[in-house]
Write a protein that holds these residues in place. Structure first.
Motif, PDB file in Angstrom:
ATOM      1  N   CYS A 211       1.888   9.105  -4.464  1.00  0.00           N
ATOM      2  CA  CYS A 211       2.251   7.762  -3.979  1.00  0.00           C
ATOM      3  C   CYS A 211       2.127   7.775  -2.631  1.00  0.00           C
ATOM      4  O   CYS A 211       2.527   8.750  -1.712  1.00  0.00           O
ATOM      5  N   ALA A 212       1.703   6.701  -1.883  1.00  0.00           N
ATOM      6  CA  ALA A 212       1.667   6.900  -0.687  1.00  0.00           C
ATOM      7  C   ALA A 212       2.103   5.186   0.145  1.00  0.00           C
ATOM      8  O   ALA A 212       1.817   4.331  -0.466  1.00  0.00           O
ATOM      9  N   ASN A 213       2.864   5.628   1.207  1.00  0.00           N
ATOM     10  CA  ASN A 213       3.436   4.256   1.949  1.00  0.00           C
ATOM     11  C   ASN A 213       4.072   3.184   0.889  1.00  0.00           C
ATOM     12  O   ASN A 213       4.014   2.148   0.869  1.00  0.00           O
ATOM     13  N   CYS A 214       5.050   3.813   0.176  1.00  0.00           N
ATOM     14  CA  CYS A 214       5.671   3.167  -0.734  1.00  0.00           C
ATOM     15  C   CYS A 214       7.323   3.172  -0.281  1.00  0.00           C
ATOM     16  O   CYS A 214       7.582   4.160   0.191  1.00  0.00           O
ATOM     17  N   ASN A 222       0.600   7.126  -8.682  1.00  0.00           N
ATOM     18  CA  ASN A 222      -0.646   6.524  -8.014  1.00  0.00           C
ATOM     19  C   ASN A 222      -0.453   5.279  -7.435  1.00  0.00           C
ATOM     20  O   ASN A 222      -1.595   4.297  -7.325  1.00  0.00           O
ATOM     21  N   LEU A 223       0.593   4.979  -6.786  1.00  0.00           N
ATOM     22  CA  LEU A 223       0.863   3.623  -6.067  1.00  0.00           C
ATOM     23  C   LEU A 223       0.426   3.998  -4.579  1.00  0.00           C
ATOM     24  O   LEU A 223       0.700   4.842  -3.967  1.00  0.00           O
ATOM     25  N   ARG A 224      -0.052   2.530  -3.839  1.00  0.00           N
ATOM     26  CA  ARG A 224      -0.265   2.666  -2.475  1.00  0.00           C
ATOM     27  C   ARG A 224       0.290   1.459  -1.818  1.00  0.00           C
ATOM     28  O   ARG A 224      -0.045   0.417  -2.540  1.00  0.00           O
ATOM     29  N   ASN A 225       0.958   1.424  -0.877  1.00  0.00           N
ATOM     30  CA  ASN A 225       1.332   0.331  -0.021  1.00  0.00           C
ATOM     31  C   ASN A 225       2.178  -0.513  -0.938  1.00  0.00           C
ATOM     32  O   ASN A 225       1.897  -1.844  -0.983  1.00  0.00           O
ATOM     33  N   LYS A 226       3.185   0.010  -1.790  1.00  0.00           N
ATOM     34  CA  LYS A 226       3.958  -0.766  -2.553  1.00  0.00           C
ATOM     35  C   LYS A 226       5.517  -0.964  -2.362  1.00  0.00           C
ATOM     36  O   LYS A 226       5.924   0.140  -1.844  1.00  0.00           O
ATOM     37  N   LYS A 227       6.216  -1.942  -2.529  1.00  0.00           N
ATOM     38  CA  LYS A 227       7.896  -1.958  -2.566  1.00  0.00           C
ATOM     39  C   LYS A 227       8.180  -2.333  -4.026  1.00  0.00           C
ATOM     40  O   LYS A 227       7.476  -3.383  -4.526  1.00  0.00           O
ATOM     41  N   GLN A 591     -11.163   8.185  -7.091  1.00  0.00           N
ATOM     42  CA  GLN A 591     -11.162   7.213  -6.263  1.00  0.00           C
ATOM     43  C   GLN A 591     -11.352   5.819  -6.645  1.00  0.00           C
ATOM     44  O   GLN A 591     -10.664   4.761  -5.955  1.00  0.00           O
ATOM     45  N   GLN A 592     -12.029   5.384  -7.502  1.00  0.00           N
ATOM     46  CA  GLN A 592     -12.437   4.230  -8.106  1.00  0.00           C
ATOM     47  C   GLN A 592     -10.992   3.419  -8.764  1.00  0.00           C
ATOM     48  O   GLN A 592     -10.798   2.252  -8.514  1.00  0.00           O
ATOM     49  N   GLU A 593     -10.372   4.442  -9.149  1.00  0.00           N
ATOM     50  CA  GLU A 593      -9.090   4.064  -9.945  1.00  0.00           C
ATOM     51  C   GLU A 593      -7.642   3.973  -9.111  1.00  0.00           C
ATOM     52  O   GLU A 593      -7.009   2.886  -9.395  1.00  0.00           O
ATOM     53  N   VAL A 594      -7.760   4.788  -8.064  1.00  0.00           N
ATOM     54  CA  VAL A 594      -6.423   5.018  -7.332  1.00  0.00           C
ATOM     55  C   VAL A 594      -6.467   4.416  -6.011  1.00  0.00           C
ATOM     56  O   VAL A 594      -5.725   3.559  -5.476  1.00  0.00           O
ATOM     57  N   VAL A 595      -7.615   4.598  -5.159  1.00  0.00           N
ATOM     58  CA  VAL A 595      -7.657   4.503  -3.712  1.00  0.00           C
ATOM     59  C   VAL A 595      -8.111   2.909  -3.605  1.00  0.00           C
ATOM     60  O   VAL A 595      -9.179   2.741  -3.964  1.00  0.00           O
TER      61      VAL A 595
END
Length: 595
Positions: A211-214, A222-227, A591-595
């Motif tokens: 995960c990134a920026n969570c 596989n989350l991005r920019n979530k809270k 990349q198509q699924e996650v980023v």
């Protein structure tokens, strides 16, 4: 030259030497190896004692110190202050080369005489961090290994490995600029992240994977920019904490934690995984590879260029093969271990540091150049077996020794031949196999190790004996209910039955971060961290994306992929073994699924 298939003289399996490999060996003027890449790595790692520490007196100042060598080792061991000091000179142990004996026999004799340093640290950068090894720039750290920071220190960390600029972390590995993290590996720029791996810029979260920026997320993949997500489902801020309570999770309580960890793992194996960990790479393979170019079969490599079979590297590293641990400006190195900081054109060496150049078969060498088969020299030139020569004498004798090594090779206990071009024979190794990193990645039983020519240590005879006073199952469920008297208890590990204790700094950490006491011993927690990372091996596989879903039909793709509804045919090398449960996607599908 064309690729050649050879038979490894150690494991007896065939391996291929590629054209690019021959070019490198020709460039540094060494013969090709007779061991396969995996056996070469195992051989180097059997010289790497990171975590087996003992008490013994310094053989110079007589002060009792912590170090890598058991008290029954026959050679002299100096504390770091004495070893780096001016109270001795490696040239005192110099001896003439005897053409009537194999070179490695003479080197082994020299190893028994030259003092060795008790642990590998830059002492002038360490503050109140005696129980550490392979480290620099540590402050108030305990049982932290292979860690530090070139410009900023690691501070107040306990039980960790490969920590860089980390603060107040416990039971963690491969952290970069992170704070207040626990039971986690491969985190960058994270704060209060627990039981997680492969995350960047996350905070106040549990059981995350990639995960990134969570922030305030639990059991997510596989989350991005979530809270405020739980098992990848979104909640309001109020709903997030209410749902966690409903699931049986309360910070600081052990009850319910294992069940939620299982649910997190179930979600993890149902999500796609990128075939390798790494970013900003060009023409590179391996795992945990970052900012590298033309780096093949690299593991935990950062900032490398034109390298192969290298592992545990800090940047930069250039034009090197079979280099394990360190780097920091190393170039033209081959079959080297625990070396770095501007070293250049060194081959077959162990612990070669700080601008050492043009040396072979050397150990514990600092700021020296043009040395062969020397140990413990500082700022010396043209030495063989620690004896000083003129430049012409050195060059002539070096070539003679190489000819003798090829004509009269060293034969080890297993009848393997060691000519010029091989790393040190196992017969010279100062450590037992089960004291080293080799046992972690290439585990052997005592019987197997001995049959393969390794030494096995009875490490328990040097440990203090403790009697269990409480079982892990009887520990308080809540950290708030845990009394100070827990510091006096001897706890029986829930997994292996060994005993362990909670130290004051550790208890303060659990209380301030509302974490329950661990139910397993230090060794089991270390093994847990190892198992959270992929092994240093590669398998050839095909992307498991079948078009609209994964090949096992467990994961449904969220977008249309460039290859349409047909299965992806991309092949790659990955450290995910074919029998593992994870769904492994190629770069483009991931990349198509996650980023």
């Amino acid at each position: 030259m064309n690729p050649e298939t050879k038979n490894c003289q150690n494991c007896k399996k065939d391996f291929t030497i590629e054209s690019e490999d021959f070019q490198f060996y020709g460039k540094i003027k060494v013969p090709p190896p007779t061991f396969c890449a995996e056996c070469r790595l195992q051989r180097r790692l059997s010289w790497r004692n990171m975590r087996s520490l003992y008490r013994r007196p310094c053989d110079l100042c007589k002060k009792e110190v912590i170090g890598m060598y058991a008290p029954d080792k026959p050679f002299k061991v100096y504390c770091t202050k004495c070893w780096w000091g001016d109270g001795w000179d490696g040239l005192e142990y110099g001896r003439a080369y005897d053409p009537g004996r194999p070179f490695f026999e003479q080197l082994k004799d020299l190893m028994q005489e030259v003092p060795r340093v008790n642990r590998f640290v830059y002492e002038d950068t360490m503050v109140n961090s005696d129980y550490t090894n392979m480290a620099n720039s540590l402050k108030n750290c305990y049982l932290v290994f292979n860690s530090g920071g070139k410009f900023t220190a690691c501070e107040s960390c306990i039980y960790g490995e490969a920590l860089t600029s980390a603060t107040d972390c416990v039971d963690a590995a491969y952290l970069l600029q992170s704070q207040l993290c626990n039971r986690s590996v491969n985190l960058q720029h994270s704060y209060r992240v627990f039981y997680s791996k492969d995350c960047e810029s996350c905070r106040d979260s549990y059981f995350l994977d990639n995960c990134a920026n969570c922030e305030n997320c639990f059991g997510c993949v596989n989350l991005r920019n979530k809270k405020y997500h739980i098992f990848n489902e979104a909640y309001s801020k109020e709903g997030y904490f209410e749902k966690l309570k409903e699931l049986g999770f309360t910070p600081g309580f052990y009850k319910g934690l294992l069940e939620l960890q299982k649910r997190s793992e179930e979600l993890r194996v149902k999500a796609p995984h990128r075939y390798m960990h790494g970013v900003h790479n060009v023409n590179s393979s391996g795992d945990y590879v970052f900012d590298s170019k033309d780096t093949r079969h690299g593991f935990h490599v950062d900032g490398a260029e034109n390298t192969k079979f290298c592992a545990y590297i800090i940047p930069p590293l250039k034009d090197s093969y079979d280099f394990t641990q360190y780097g920091d400006g190393a170039e033209l190195t081959y079959e080297m271990l625990q070396s770095g900081e501007g070293v250049y054109n060194n081959h077959f060496g162990w612990c070669i540091w700080r601008q050492t150049k043009n040396s072979e078969y050397c150990m514990l060498q600092n700021g020296s150049s043009d040395c062969f088969g020397s140990i413990g020299l500082k700022n010396k030139r043209f030495c063989i077996l620690n004896k000083q020569y003129s430049e012409d004498e050195y060059k002539t004798l070096r070539l003679k020794i190489i000819d003798d090594m090829n004509a009269r090779p060293f034969i080890d206990r297993q009848k393997k031949e060691y000519r010029y071009g091989e790393f040190f024979p196992q017969d010279l190794c100062p450590f037992a196999y089960n004291e080293t990193t080799a046992q972690e990645f290439f585990p052997l039983t005592k019987e197997e190790a001995v049959s393969k020519g390794y030494v096995w240590a009875d490490k328990e005879k040097f440990k203090r004996k403790y009697t269990q006073t409480i079982s892990a199952s009887d520990l308080p469920d809540s950290i708030e209910e845990t009394p100070d008297s827990i510091l006096k208890e001897i706890i029986g590990c829930a997994d292996c039955g060994a005993v362990y204790q909670i130290i004051p700094k550790e208890l303060d950490f659990y209380r301030s971060n509302k974490l329950p006491l661990p139910r397993t011993c230090l060794e089991c927690r270390y093994i847990e961290r190892i198992m959270m990372r992929n092994p240093p091996r590669l398998w050839r596989r095909i992307c498991q994306c079948a078009g609209i879903h994964s090949l096992n039909n467990v994961y449904q793709n969220t977008v249309a992929h460039t290859h349409g509804d047909a299965p992806c045919k991309t092949e790659f090398e990955t450290s995910y073994a074919p029998d593992r449960p994870e769904i492994v996607y190629c770069e483009q599908c991931y990349q198509q699924e996650v980023v």
